[in-house]
Design an enzyme around this catalytic site. Structure first.
Site, PDB file in Angstrom:
ATOM      1  CB  CYS A   1       0.763   0.418   8.420  1.00 56.27           C
ATOM      2  SG  CYS A   1       1.437   1.935   8.989  1.00 56.27           S
TER       3      CYS A   1
ATOM      4  CD  GLU B   1      -2.333  -1.188   2.846  1.00 54.33           C
ATOM      5  OE1 GLU B   1      -2.187  -0.213   3.614  1.00 54.33           O
ATOM      6  OE2 GLU B   1      -2.919  -2.214   3.165  1.00 54.33           O
TER       7      GLU B   1
ATOM      8  CB  CYS C   1       6.290  -5.513   9.041  1.00 52.46           C
ATOM      9  SG  CYS C   1       7.475  -4.650  10.102  1.00 52.46           S
TER      10      CYS C   1
ATOM     11  N   GLY D   1       6.229  -2.188   6.541  1.00 56.40           N
ATOM     12  CA  GLY D   1       7.619  -2.639   6.549  1.00 56.40           C
ATOM     13  C   GLY D   1       8.513  -1.812   7.437  1.00 56.40           C
TER      14      GLY D   1
END
Ligand code: SAH
Length: 341
Positions: A330, A89, A109, A156
């Site tokens: 996120c 994204e 992540c 990330g």
């Protein structure tokens, strides 16, 4: 075959020298790619037919795809499909001072912060430099905007993909290309100490943000497992070294989680931790997600916290909330998309 958007100007100069061409061809190619935005090597009309043919055998210009877009007030969020069908994204925000793009740096992540949606998908792989560059190029193309600021705060951990991220910064910062000023680029880390040290030695004028989120070790270890590897005193010493080395101000991000890290004693601990540092704190109203039970602190609590820092001469701002109008925490868009697939 390598994607050409992954090449820094330096790398491209070396490539041209290696095939017996003059290195200024690299600047010409950069101009076609990033100033004129051509989408085919055949359009690069001043670099010679033979060179064009050689480029076509050595490089591709394949782009990542926009799969979905959510539009909110002053904010748009994009879901990208990568060549191997992974999804990432990016978020575009419209500010008074320009447009800022929040880019992802990894698929998933591994940092496992307990409040963060991204970490629900473990790291699948690092993003390649070209994929990060293309997040920006694709959005500029479809929206017909020029992005003025870039923050590496998407999915990330940028410092867990250090080399590709540094190359990405080089590409977007290059004057002969996209030309985003280093001071308009911010890289955010959860606190990977060895990489902060490495970043310290690199003399780019890029801004550094640290996701702090806690005022003491016990609390930080609960929220962010990385704190077990790098306790606060080590992290703070490393940041002080960075500041001494570089002189640029550091931003500390602090998510406000109701009843968890938003008490008066947390504010006072934070003052003690940051007193005298060339730093500022960005208080972030937590973006609630349906999968994680944390709640955001209420407005009064945030204001009280803010006042304590202010009174003690800590530079502090409260982040404007964009996320709540789109699923902008996120990882939210990706994870919602998966559910409807
Ligand atoms: N891994 C890097 C960069 C990505 S996260 C880092 O930790 O800094 C970017 C910022 O968004 C971090 O400060 C992160 O803690 C924060 N964040 C994550 N989930 C959030 C949420 N639900 N609401 C608000 N901020 C969030």
């Amino acid at each position: 075959m390598n994607n050409i958007y992954g090449y820094t100007l330096n790398m491209l100069e070396e490539y041209f020298l290696s095939i017996g061409e003059k290195k200024f061809k690299a600047s010409q190619v950069y101009d076609w790619l990033y100033k004129k935005r051509v989408t085919s090597f055949d359009d690069m009309t001043n670099i010679g037919k033979n060179v064009i043919e050689k480029l076509k055998t050595d490089f591709n210009m394949d782009k990542i795809k926009i799969l979905a877009k959510e539009q909110g007030k002053d904010v748009s969020k994009y879901l990208f499909g990568l060549h191997d069908n992974n999804k990432i994204e990016a978020v575009l925000m419209f500010h008074d001072y320009g447009t800022s793009l929040c880019v992802s740096t990894q698929v998933g992540c591994n940092m496992s912060c307990s409040f963060c949606e991204s970490g629900r998908l473990k790291k699948v792989r690092n993003l390649e430099t070209y994929e990060m560059v293309e997040e920006l190029l694709m959005i500029e193309e479809v929206e017909n905007v020029r992005i003025s600021h870039v923050v590496l705060m998407g999915i990330g951990e940028p410092f867990d993909n250090y080399d590709n991220v540094m190359n990405f910064i080089d590409v977007i910062n290059e004057d002969k290309g996209i030309g985003i000023g280093a001071r308009h680029i911010t890289v955010s880390t959860c606190g990977l100490v060895p990489k902060i040290k490495e970043f310290s030695k690199n003399k780019k004028q890029v801004n550094l943000a640290i996701s702090l989120h806690a005022s003491n070790d016990e609390l930080r270890r609960r929220l962010m497992p990385i704190a077990k590897a790098y306790p606060l005193d080590l992290l703070m010493d490393t940041i002080k070294e960075y500041l001494a080395n570089d002189g640029r101000r550091v931003t500390f991000e602090y998510i406000m989680l109701q009843g968890v890290n938003d008490k008066e004693e947390n504010a006072l601990e934070l003052v003690k931790l940051l007193k005298g540092m060339n730093a500022y704190v960005n208080l972030i109203p937590y973006n609630e997600t349906s999968h994680i039970e944390y709640k955001k602190s209420n407005k009064d609590t945030i204001m009280k916290f803010y006042d304590i820092l202010k009174k003690n001469r800590i530079n502090v701002t409260i982040r404007k909330e964009f996320g709540s109008t789109v699923s902008a925490a996120c990882g939210q868009l990706r994870s919602n998309y998966k559910e409807v697939e």
